[in-house]
Write an enzyme that holds these catalytic residues in place. Structure first.
Site, PDB file in Angstrom:
ATOM      1  N   ARG A   1      11.933  13.072   8.337  1.00  0.00           N
ATOM      2  CA  ARG A   1      10.985  12.980   9.455  1.00  0.00           C
ATOM      3  C   ARG A   1       9.774  12.206   8.945  1.00  0.00           C
ATOM      4  NH1 ARG A   1       7.520  14.809   6.652  1.00  0.00           N
ATOM      5  NH2 ARG A   1       6.166  14.885   8.461  1.00  0.00           N
ATOM      6  N   GLY A   2       8.809  12.010   9.832  1.00  0.00           N
ATOM      7  CA  GLY A   2       7.669  11.153   9.477  1.00  0.00           C
ATOM      8  C   GLY A   2       8.023   9.737   9.906  1.00  0.00           C
ATOM      9  N   ALA A   3       7.093   9.082  10.626  1.00  0.00           N
ATOM     10  CA  ALA A   3       7.417   7.791  11.254  1.00  0.00           C
ATOM     11  C   ALA A   3       8.014   6.757  10.290  1.00  0.00           C
ATOM     12  CB  ALA A   3       6.169   7.247  11.946  1.00  0.00           C
TER      13      ALA A   3
ATOM     14  N   ARG B   1      14.947   9.882  17.917  1.00  0.00           N
ATOM     15  CA  ARG B   1      13.656  10.525  18.222  1.00  0.00           C
ATOM     16  C   ARG B   1      12.814   9.488  18.963  1.00  0.00           C
ATOM     17  NH1 ARG B   1      10.668  13.800  13.711  1.00  0.00           N
ATOM     18  NH2 ARG B   1       9.673  14.680  15.549  1.00  0.00           N
TER      19      ARG B   1
ATOM     20  N   GLN C   1       4.849  21.566   9.311  1.00  0.00           N
ATOM     21  CA  GLN C   1       4.947  20.498   8.304  1.00  0.00           C
ATOM     22  C   GLN C   1       3.771  20.545   7.329  1.00  0.00           C
ATOM     23  OE1 GLN C   1       5.422  20.099  11.567  1.00  0.00           O
ATOM     24  NE2 GLN C   1       6.748  18.387  12.048  1.00  0.00           N
TER      25      GLN C   1
ATOM     26  N   ASP D   1       2.231   8.186  14.511  1.00  0.00           N
ATOM     27  CA  ASP D   1       3.621   7.856  14.872  1.00  0.00           C
ATOM     28  C   ASP D   1       3.705   6.597  15.722  1.00  0.00           C
ATOM     29  OD1 ASP D   1       3.671  10.913  14.297  1.00  0.00           O
ATOM     30  OD2 ASP D   1       5.727  10.165  14.132  1.00  0.00           O
TER      31      ASP D   1
ATOM     32  N   ASN E   1      -0.077  11.011  17.328  1.00  0.00           N
ATOM     33  CA  ASN E   1       0.330  11.713  16.097  1.00  0.00           C
ATOM     34  C   ASN E   1       0.734  13.140  16.462  1.00  0.00           C
ATOM     35  OD1 ASN E   1       0.656  11.670  13.191  1.00  0.00           O
ATOM     36  ND2 ASN E   1      -1.089  13.049  13.073  1.00  0.00           N
ATOM     37  N   LYS E   2       1.089  13.905  15.479  1.00  0.00           N
ATOM     38  CA  LYS E   2       1.577  15.274  15.687  1.00  0.00           C
ATOM     39  C   LYS E   2       0.664  16.079  16.607  1.00  0.00           C
ATOM     40  CE  LYS E   2       4.609  16.725  14.506  1.00  0.00           C
ATOM     41  NZ  LYS E   2       5.789  16.731  15.395  1.00  0.00           N
TER      42      LYS E   2
HETATM   43  O1  MRU Z   1       7.610  15.462  13.784  1.00  0.00           O
HETATM   44  P1  MRU Z   1       7.331  14.776  12.465  1.00  0.00           P
HETATM   45  O2  MRU Z   1       7.304  15.706  11.313  1.00  0.00           O
HETATM   46  O3  MRU Z   1       8.231  13.587  12.250  1.00  0.00           O
HETATM   47  O4  MRU Z   1       5.858  14.222  12.657  1.00  0.00           O
HETATM   48  C1  MRU Z   1       5.252  13.527  11.623  1.00  0.00           C
HETATM   49  C2  MRU Z   1       3.866  13.131  11.910  1.00  0.00           C
HETATM   50  O5  MRU Z   1       3.332  13.416  12.959  1.00  0.00           O
HETATM   51  C3  MRU Z   1       3.171  12.298  10.887  1.00  0.00           C
HETATM   52  O6  MRU Z   1       1.801  12.560  10.896  1.00  0.00           O
HETATM   53  C4  MRU Z   1       3.390  10.822  11.205  1.00  0.00           C
HETATM   54  O7  MRU Z   1       4.750  10.543  11.340  1.00  0.00           O
HETATM   55  C5  MRU Z   1       2.802   9.942  10.189  1.00  0.00           C
HETATM   56  S1  MRU Z   1       3.719  10.036   8.706  1.00  0.00           S
HETATM   57  C6  MRU Z   1       3.221   9.014   7.533  1.00  0.00           C
END
Ligand code: MRU
Length: 360
Positions: free
Chosen positions: A53-55, A90, A202, A243, A253-254
């Protein structure tokens, strides 16, 4: 970055280059386990179920997925089908479609007999480029930390972060956490406030684990505590990842990032967003209309995972059975609440003109 003193990336190919190896992030912080992804179906499942996960990491994983599908069938039909198959794994992180479109565009120009080699090469390039971007983000973000250090006369700098934008969310180093890792290695005194980041936690599971591995002082707080500690002068700066960031500098973002930014704004605390330029969606202008906000399964809210007193993995229900649940996974922080964007290219005002310059 280091796990028990050993250097790791979050994703790589196995020795025979027939499978992708990823760290199963669903199991952290309790278990460090590698997972072999052997075909495009495994790749999609890993993205959907948040093994990865993470963009930025979602984008890199998808690029390796295209390589695996080219091994099976390098035809145009297979390439198009594979890109379409992975595209909706996603919806919010723009790096997914960015990486897939890049793979497709480049591979359509390559003869079918060379596609396996070439797709591997391009996926490696996307991965290496991500590491390079994160290192530059670290250096650019460090300048901001050094300014605060000067103002605070070498006293500990308190940084608040939300979700996980560390090396696990990228290939190495991370975005929001990379300046923190670099500052710590340069012996700058840092303490990190880690938002737990409900519902998947996370922050408390991944960010805290990364900081522990690097021996960086940190404290996990509930998502609701940020406003309180900001009011009490306990935060010098906030930094998060993104993201998808619009051409106007609005940051998706999250979920919960927006509330932290509002609170930071009210308390005159700088709010930075660290991201590679691949996370900027130059086509999106209206953040309310142009960004698909993922809604995930309600069981992420109704149940919680952890270890029981015997150290055994357990899942327990925490909500009443009849209540309705909504699980919005991302929100948008309008540009006016963002102090600066930190990319591999530099430190930018979150405005249309400044963002345009990043791509010139
Ligand atoms: O749902 P996730 O865990 O994929 O969400 C991740 C985030 O929101 C991060 O802050 C974002 O992807 C930036 S990661 C370098």
């Amino acid at each position: 970055m280091r796990v028990k003193g050993k250097n790791y990336k979050s994703i790589w190919l196995d020795k025979k280059e027939q499978a992708v190896i990823a760290i199963d992030q669903r199991l952290l912080p309790h278990q460090f386990k590698l997972l072999y992804l052997r075909n495009i179906k495994d790749i999609k499942k890993a993205i959907k179920e948040m093994v990865v996960r993470g963009a930025p990491l979602i984008g890199v994983t998808a690029a390796y997925g295209i390589y695996l599908s080219m091994i099976k069938d390098p035809s145009n039909k297979s390439l198009n089908q594979s890109v379409n198959f992975l595209k909706d794994a996603r919806p919010t992180a723009v790096n997914l479609s960015w990486a897939l479109e890049l793979m497709k565009k480049k591979l359509l120009d390559v003869n079918i007999e060379n596609r396996v080699q070439e797709s591997k090469k391009i996926a490696h390039e996307i991965s290496d480029n991500d590491i390079e971007c994160c290192k530059r983000i670290a250096e650019n973000g460090l300048k901001i930390i050094l300014d605060i250090k000067k103002k605070k006369k070498n006293k500990t700098i308190n940084i608040l972060t939300h979700c996980n934008a560390g090396w696990l969310a990228t290939v190495d180093w991370g975005t929001a956490l990379s300046p923190i890792f670099l500052a710590h290695r340069k012996k700058i005194k840092i303490h990190v406030w880690v938002d737990e980041t409900r519902p998947r936690n996370q922050g408390s599971s991944l960010t805290a684990w990364e900081l522990l591995q690097e021996k960086i002082p940190h404290t996990i707080i509930t998502d609701n505590a940020g406003g309180h500690i900001m009011q009490h002068g306990m935060v010098d700066m906030c930094i998060t990842g993104s993201d998808r960031t619009t051409s106007n500098g609005d940051v998706c973002n999250k979920i919960g990032t927006y509330l932290k930014a509002l609170s930071a704004y009210d308390n005159k605390i700088p709010f930075y967003v660290a991201l590679p330029s691949s996370t900027i969606d130059i086509k999106s202008k209206n953040y309310l209309k142009d960004i698909p906000i993922e809604q995930r399964n309600s069981n992420e809210i109704t149940h919680i995972n952890g270890l029981n007193s015997k150290g055994k993995k357990t899942k327990i229900r925490i909500t009443p059975k009849g209540s309705k649940v909504s699980n919005y996974s991302f929100d948008v922080t309008p540009a006016k609440y963002v102090t600066r964007l930190i990319t591999e290219k530099g430190i930018h005002k979150p405005t249309k003109n400044e963002i345009k310059k990043i791509f010139n």
